[in-house]
Design a protein around this motif. Structure first.
Motif, PDB file in Angstrom:
ATOM      1  N   VAL A   1      -5.616  10.058 108.580  1.00 24.17           N
ATOM      2  CA  VAL A   1      -6.174  11.397 108.409  1.00 24.17           C
ATOM      3  C   VAL A   1      -6.362  11.646 106.915  1.00 24.17           C
ATOM      4  CG1 VAL A   1      -5.868  13.871 108.795  1.00 24.17           C
ATOM      5  CG2 VAL A   1      -5.035  12.228 110.496  1.00 24.17           C
ATOM      6  N   VAL A   2      -7.530  12.138 106.544  1.00 26.67           N
ATOM      7  CA  VAL A   2      -7.850  12.414 105.145  1.00 26.67           C
ATOM      8  C   VAL A   2      -8.295  13.857 105.023  1.00 26.67           C
ATOM      9  CG1 VAL A   2      -9.346  11.827 103.198  1.00 26.67           C
ATOM     10  CG2 VAL A   2      -8.553  10.026 104.746  1.00 26.67           C
ATOM     11  N   THR A   3      -7.784  14.557 104.031  1.00 23.25           N
ATOM     12  CA  THR A   3      -8.224  15.924 103.756  1.00 23.25           C
ATOM     13  C   THR A   3      -8.328  16.117 102.252  1.00 23.25           C
ATOM     14  OG1 THR A   3      -7.886  18.264 104.303  1.00 23.25           O
ATOM     15  CG2 THR A   3      -5.929  16.982 103.676  1.00 23.25           C
ATOM     16  N   PHE A   4      -8.863  17.253 101.840  1.00 22.57           N
ATOM     17  CA  PHE A   4      -9.138  17.501 100.428  1.00 22.57           C
ATOM     18  C   PHE A   4      -8.609  18.889 100.065  1.00 22.57           C
ATOM     19  CE2 PHE A   4     -12.241  14.825 102.420  1.00 22.57           C
ATOM     20  CZ  PHE A   4     -12.282  13.714 101.592  1.00 22.57           C
TER      21      PHE A   4
ATOM     22  N   GLY B 144       1.483  23.151  94.345  1.00 17.44           N
ATOM     23  CA  GLY B 144       2.311  23.056  95.546  1.00 17.44           C
ATOM     24  C   GLY B 144       1.534  23.009  96.841  1.00 17.44           C
ATOM     25  N   ASP B 145       0.217  23.238  96.828  1.00 18.17           N
ATOM     26  CA  ASP B 145      -0.570  23.218  98.065  1.00 18.17           C
ATOM     27  C   ASP B 145      -0.512  21.854  98.748  1.00 18.17           C
ATOM     28  OD1 ASP B 145      -1.462  25.818  98.293  1.00 18.17           O
ATOM     29  OD2 ASP B 145      -3.189  25.499  96.996  1.00 18.17           O
ATOM     30  N   VAL B 146      -0.641  20.780  97.979  1.00 15.99           N
ATOM     31  CA  VAL B 146      -0.647  19.440  98.556  1.00 15.99           C
ATOM     32  C   VAL B 146       0.689  19.149  99.225  1.00 15.99           C
ATOM     33  CG1 VAL B 146      -0.937  16.976  98.101  1.00 15.99           C
ATOM     34  CG2 VAL B 146      -2.325  18.644  96.852  1.00 15.99           C
ATOM     35  N   ASP B 147       1.779  19.477  98.551  1.00 17.99           N
ATOM     36  CA  ASP B 147       3.103  19.237  99.128  1.00 17.99           C
ATOM     37  C   ASP B 147       3.336  20.078 100.372  1.00 17.99           C
ATOM     38  OD1 ASP B 147       3.813  17.325  97.275  1.00 17.99           O
ATOM     39  OD2 ASP B 147       4.761  18.765  95.916  1.00 17.99           O
ATOM     40  N   ARG B 148       2.842  21.303 100.377  1.00 22.04           N
ATOM     41  CA  ARG B 148       3.041  22.170 101.550  1.00 22.04           C
ATOM     42  C   ARG B 148       2.298  21.614 102.761  1.00 22.04           C
ATOM     43  NH1 ARG B 148       3.221  26.415  97.741  1.00 22.04           N
ATOM     44  NH2 ARG B 148       0.955  26.634  97.718  1.00 22.04           N
TER      45      ARG B 148
ATOM     46  N   HIS C 265      -3.491  24.575 105.385  1.00 19.19           N
ATOM     47  CA  HIS C 265      -4.479  24.306 104.331  1.00 19.19           C
ATOM     48  C   HIS C 265      -4.893  25.606 103.642  1.00 19.19           C
ATOM     49  CE1 HIS C 265      -7.786  22.346 102.291  1.00 19.19           C
ATOM     50  NE2 HIS C 265      -7.463  21.193 102.850  1.00 19.19           N
ATOM     51  N   PRO C 266      -5.016  25.599 102.319  1.00 20.42           N
ATOM     52  CA  PRO C 266      -5.385  26.825 101.611  1.00 20.42           C
ATOM     53  C   PRO C 266      -6.860  27.202 101.742  1.00 20.42           C
ATOM     54  CG  PRO C 266      -5.170  25.020 100.060  1.00 20.42           C
ATOM     55  CD  PRO C 266      -4.696  24.500 101.387  1.00 20.42           C
ATOM     56  N   TYR C 267      -7.722  26.248 102.129  1.00 23.29           N
ATOM     57  CA  TYR C 267      -9.142  26.544 102.204  1.00 23.29           C
ATOM     58  C   TYR C 267      -9.474  27.341 103.460  1.00 23.29           C
ATOM     59  CZ  TYR C 267     -10.457  23.400  98.360  1.00 23.29           C
ATOM     60  OH  TYR C 267     -10.610  22.803  97.143  1.00 23.29           O
ATOM     61  N   GLU C 268     -10.520  28.146 103.352  1.00 24.00           N
ATOM     62  CA  GLU C 268     -11.008  28.919 104.490  1.00 24.00           C
ATOM     63  C   GLU C 268     -11.586  28.002 105.570  1.00 24.00           C
ATOM     64  OE1 GLU C 268     -13.711  32.947 105.043  1.00 24.00           O
ATOM     65  OE2 GLU C 268     -14.338  31.458 103.557  1.00 24.00           O
TER      66      GLU C 268
ATOM     67  N   ALA D 100       3.985  20.090 106.249  1.00 22.93           N
ATOM     68  CA  ALA D 100       3.613  20.613 107.564  1.00 22.93           C
ATOM     69  C   ALA D 100       3.231  19.492 108.524  1.00 22.93           C
ATOM     70  CB  ALA D 100       2.451  21.607 107.425  1.00 22.93           C
ATOM     71  N   VAL D 101       2.427  18.519 108.064  1.00 21.72           N
ATOM     72  CA  VAL D 101       2.001  17.451 108.975  1.00 21.72           C
ATOM     73  C   VAL D 101       3.150  16.495 109.267  1.00 21.72           C
ATOM     74  CG1 VAL D 101      -0.413  17.644 108.281  1.00 21.72           C
ATOM     75  CG2 VAL D 101       1.067  15.998 107.097  1.00 21.72           C
ATOM     76  N   VAL D 102       4.060  16.331 108.305  1.00 23.49           N
ATOM     77  CA  VAL D 102       5.239  15.491 108.561  1.00 23.49           C
ATOM     78  C   VAL D 102       6.098  16.117 109.650  1.00 23.49           C
ATOM     79  CG1 VAL D 102       7.433  14.694 107.583  1.00 23.49           C
ATOM     80  CG2 VAL D 102       5.309  14.361 106.313  1.00 23.49           C
ATOM     81  N   ALA D 103       6.251  17.434 109.616  1.00 24.34           N
ATOM     82  CA  ALA D 103       7.021  18.126 110.652  1.00 24.34           C
ATOM     83  C   ALA D 103       6.368  17.962 112.025  1.00 24.34           C
ATOM     84  CB  ALA D 103       7.152  19.602 110.309  1.00 24.34           C
ATOM     85  N   ALA D 104       5.054  17.724 112.043  1.00 24.34           N
ATOM     86  CA  ALA D 104       4.332  17.524 113.310  1.00 24.34           C
ATOM     87  C   ALA D 104       4.308  16.067 113.742  1.00 24.34           C
ATOM     88  CB  ALA D 104       2.907  18.053 113.183  1.00 24.34           C
ATOM     89  N   GLY D 105       4.918  15.165 112.946  1.00 22.12           N
ATOM     90  CA  GLY D 105       5.018  13.767 113.348  1.00 22.12           C
ATOM     91  C   GLY D 105       4.173  12.799 112.544  1.00 22.12           C
TER      92      GLY D 105
END
Length: 238
Positions: free
Chosen positions: A6-9, A19-23, A96-99, A27-32
């Protein structure tokens, strides 16, 4: 088995966005997602430039509405189990911080070379004989066979656990039969259409020999080890 990339920007960190990247990764680590072996929070990050034109009615996190924006971004990528992909993508979008978060999902075979082997049976063996050998070696009474019992095969693929995602690859590499577990009806039919017979003694039965060898290895190294087999008992009674 079965992971995707999975890739995101995300916006590059600054005083406001730090801190956005770490957050998102948390979150995705908590989901597996983001787990490789005994390591968690596994990711790759690379800087780049993202472009977008924020149209009418938008509320961009960075940049300005009504013009073409060029913003410094971080490409974040990580692996995710296919069985939990929908949950991972859901939390990614929420965190994710983006709309309108952008993300991509890629098929991966990074671990394929570690999951199984293809060997040759000298002189050949009928599928019936292969089933009998599997029963004798693994100590199981019930083995499912997809294929003509009288067919003689020489090249046999072996994948522990649920190797259904590697059946196509096994056929492409010249295997004539595959020994693995958890093969559903339609995937067995697809394998037969490719000329690949399937011998399925079950998920647990194909994994047990490897786990036992690991226990022996650990003990030979002088490390105290308790049996791991109780952690994943076979749920099937027959």
């Amino acid at each position: 088995p079965g992971t995707v990339k999975v890739v995101t920007f995300l916006p590059e960190g600054d005083a406001d966005r730090e801190g956005d990247v770490d957050r998102v990764l948390d979150a995705v680590v908590a989901a597996g997602a983001g787990t490789i072996g005994n390591y968690t929070h596994c990711s790759f990050r690379a800087p780049g430039t993202g472009t977008f034109h924020a149209g009418q009615g938008t509320d961009p996190t960075v940049g300005e509405r009504g013009s073409l924006n060029r913003e410094p971004e971080i490409r974040l990528e990580f692996v995710a189990p296919t069985g939990r992909l929908e949950e991972v993508l859901s939390v990614l979008v929420s965190a994710h911080p983006y709309e309108e978060p952008a993300y991509d999902v890629y098929e991966r075979r990074g671990d394929a070379g570690l999951l199984g082997r293809i060997g040759r049976v000298q002189g050949g063996l009928t599928l019936r004989g292969l089933v009998e050998r599997v029963q004798r070696t693994l100590g199981v009474a019930t083995v499912r066979l997809a294929g003509d019992p009288g067919r003689v095969v020489e090249r046999v693929a072996v994948v522990p656990g649920a190797g259904v995602d590697l059946l196509e690859l096994a056929a492409a590499r010249g295997a004539e039969a595959a020994v693995t577990g958890d093969v559903p009806h339609h995937r067995a039919r697809e394998a037969l259409d490719r000329g690949l017979a399937v011998v399925d003694p079950g998920h647990a039965a194909t994994e047990r020999p490897g786990v036992r060898r690991l226990e022996i290895l650990v003990r030979d190294l002088g490390v105290e080890c308790r049996s791991l087999l109780h952690l994943d008992p076979d749920p099937w009674n027959v």
